[in-house]
Design a protein around this motif. Structure first.
Motif, PDB file in Angstrom:
ATOM      1  N   SER A 279       3.179  -8.628   2.583  1.00  0.00           N
ATOM      2  CA  SER A 279       4.331  -7.780   2.266  1.00  0.00           C
ATOM      3  C   SER A 279       4.000  -6.717   1.223  1.00  0.00           C
ATOM      4  CB  SER A 279       5.485  -8.633   1.739  1.00  0.00           C
ATOM      5  OG  SER A 279       5.910  -9.525   2.724  1.00  0.00           O
ATOM      6  N   ALA A 280       3.191  -7.092   0.241  1.00  0.00           N
ATOM      7  CA  ALA A 280       2.871  -6.130  -0.826  1.00  0.00           C
ATOM      8  C   ALA A 280       2.153  -4.910  -0.250  1.00  0.00           C
ATOM      9  CB  ALA A 280       2.008  -6.799  -1.887  1.00  0.00           C
ATOM     10  N   LEU A 281       1.290  -5.136   0.720  1.00  0.00           N
ATOM     11  CA  LEU A 281       0.585  -4.004   1.334  1.00  0.00           C
ATOM     12  C   LEU A 281       1.534  -3.191   2.211  1.00  0.00           C
ATOM     13  CD1 LEU A 281      -2.979  -5.319   2.283  1.00  0.00           C
ATOM     14  CD2 LEU A 281      -2.129  -4.427   0.124  1.00  0.00           C
ATOM     15  N   LYS A 282       2.428  -3.877   2.901  1.00  0.00           N
ATOM     16  CA  LYS A 282       3.421  -3.143   3.714  1.00  0.00           C
ATOM     17  C   LYS A 282       4.268  -2.229   2.833  1.00  0.00           C
ATOM     18  CE  LYS A 282       4.268  -6.508   7.427  1.00  0.00           C
ATOM     19  NZ  LYS A 282       4.111  -5.619   8.581  1.00  0.00           N
ATOM     20  N   ASP A 283       4.660  -2.737   1.663  1.00  0.00           N
ATOM     21  CA  ASP A 283       5.463  -1.925   0.745  1.00  0.00           C
ATOM     22  C   ASP A 283       4.677  -0.703   0.273  1.00  0.00           C
ATOM     23  OD1 ASP A 283       7.633  -3.637   0.944  1.00  0.00           O
ATOM     24  OD2 ASP A 283       7.062  -4.808  -0.821  1.00  0.00           O
ATOM     25  N   ILE A 284       3.402  -0.911  -0.007  1.00  0.00           N
ATOM     26  CA  ILE A 284       2.558   0.221  -0.409  1.00  0.00           C
ATOM     27  C   ILE A 284       2.472   1.223   0.748  1.00  0.00           C
ATOM     28  CG2 ILE A 284       0.179   0.885  -0.962  1.00  0.00           C
ATOM     29  CD1 ILE A 284       0.006  -1.810  -2.552  1.00  0.00           C
ATOM     30  N   GLY A 285       2.324   0.707   1.955  1.00  0.00           N
ATOM     31  CA  GLY A 285       2.275   1.586   3.124  1.00  0.00           C
ATOM     32  C   GLY A 285       3.564   2.372   3.300  1.00  0.00           C
ATOM     33  N   ASP A 286       4.687   1.738   3.009  1.00  0.00           N
ATOM     34  CA  ASP A 286       5.976   2.440   3.140  1.00  0.00           C
ATOM     35  C   ASP A 286       6.072   3.575   2.125  1.00  0.00           C
ATOM     36  OD1 ASP A 286       8.775   2.543   4.280  1.00  0.00           O
ATOM     37  OD2 ASP A 286       9.208   2.287   2.146  1.00  0.00           O
TER      38      ASP A 286
END
Lengths: 135, 104
Positions: A68-75
């Protein structure tokens, strides 16, 4: 210079008085985060083919990560990328650049780089992040 | 969860056609409904943003224009929306949509 080196210019531009300054702040905020993300992926063993569009490639790794932390960075990278496109290519007056958008863009890039640093500094989170990336 | 706001929503023909092409009408409607919960929302303008040099597909862009009195919460509103989006939808869906906030 690391990507985060752009943040100093971003803060200066965001505090300046013209739309050109504010657009510039958004552009460098995006590049600060994009470059930090690209370098993190390189440290984590990802190689970007010479012919690939590296903007797309970096965003795709973060978007398709299962952590999730990487997805948030991607967003955040996606949002700053869309703002950068408006700032760079759309000549008509853009309401988003009046007001605090540029300040917010620089702050979001700063905060997101700090989140990336926190992952890098924690061996367990770093290993999980690497394992969660698509091949 | 914040209540759904009454706000003017405009959708460009290109954005509507892209949603239809992607066959993501239901997902799109959920994203619009979530956007209508952004505090201080005045208008929601939905367009199709070109990829320019990003080497990607065009994005369905949701520009949420909000009351300036709510700007202090702007960063958290965008972040919360993004977190909701990436946890609700698969990347194959979420990557086609992007929400930006602006305050006036």
């Amino acid at each position: 210079m690391q990507g985060r080196g752009f943040l100093v210019a971003g803060r200066r531009l965001a505090a300046a008085p013209t739309e050109g300054d504010w657009r510039g702040a958004v552009m460098v905020a995006y590049y600060a985060l994009f470059l930090e993300c690209r370098e993190a992926l390189r440290r984590w063993g990802k190689v970007f083919p010479r012919q690939a569009n590296v903007h797309h490639a970096v965003r795709t790794y973060f978007t398709y990560a299962t952590e999730s932390a990487l997805k948030d960075i991607g967003d955040t990278l996606e949002r700053l990328g869309q703002l950068r496109s408006k700032a760079s290519y759309e000549e008509s007056p853009q309401p988003p650049f009046a007001g605090g958008t540029s300040v917010r863009a620089v702050r979001q890039a700063t905060d997101t780089i700090a989140r990336l640093d926190a992952i890098e500094a924690d061996p367990v989170r770093r290993a999980a992040a690497i394992a969660s990336l698509p091949p | 969860m914040n209540p759904v706001m009454t706000a003017a929503v405009t959708v460009s023909d290109e954005a509507a056609a892209r949603v239809a092409e992607l066959a993501l009408r239901g997902e799109y409607e959920r994203m619009v409904e979530q956007a209508l919960r952004i505090p201080g929302l005045r208008r929601l303008r939905i367009t199709l943003a070109p990829a320019y040099d990003a080497g990607d597909d065009p994005r369905v862009l949701l520009d949420a224009i909000c009351d300036g009195a709510y700007e202090d919460a702007a960063g958290s509103a965008e972040t919360a929306y993004g977190a909701w989006k990436v946890r609700t939808f698969l990347p194959e869906v979420s990557r086609h949509f992007c929400l930006l906030t602006a305050y006036e």
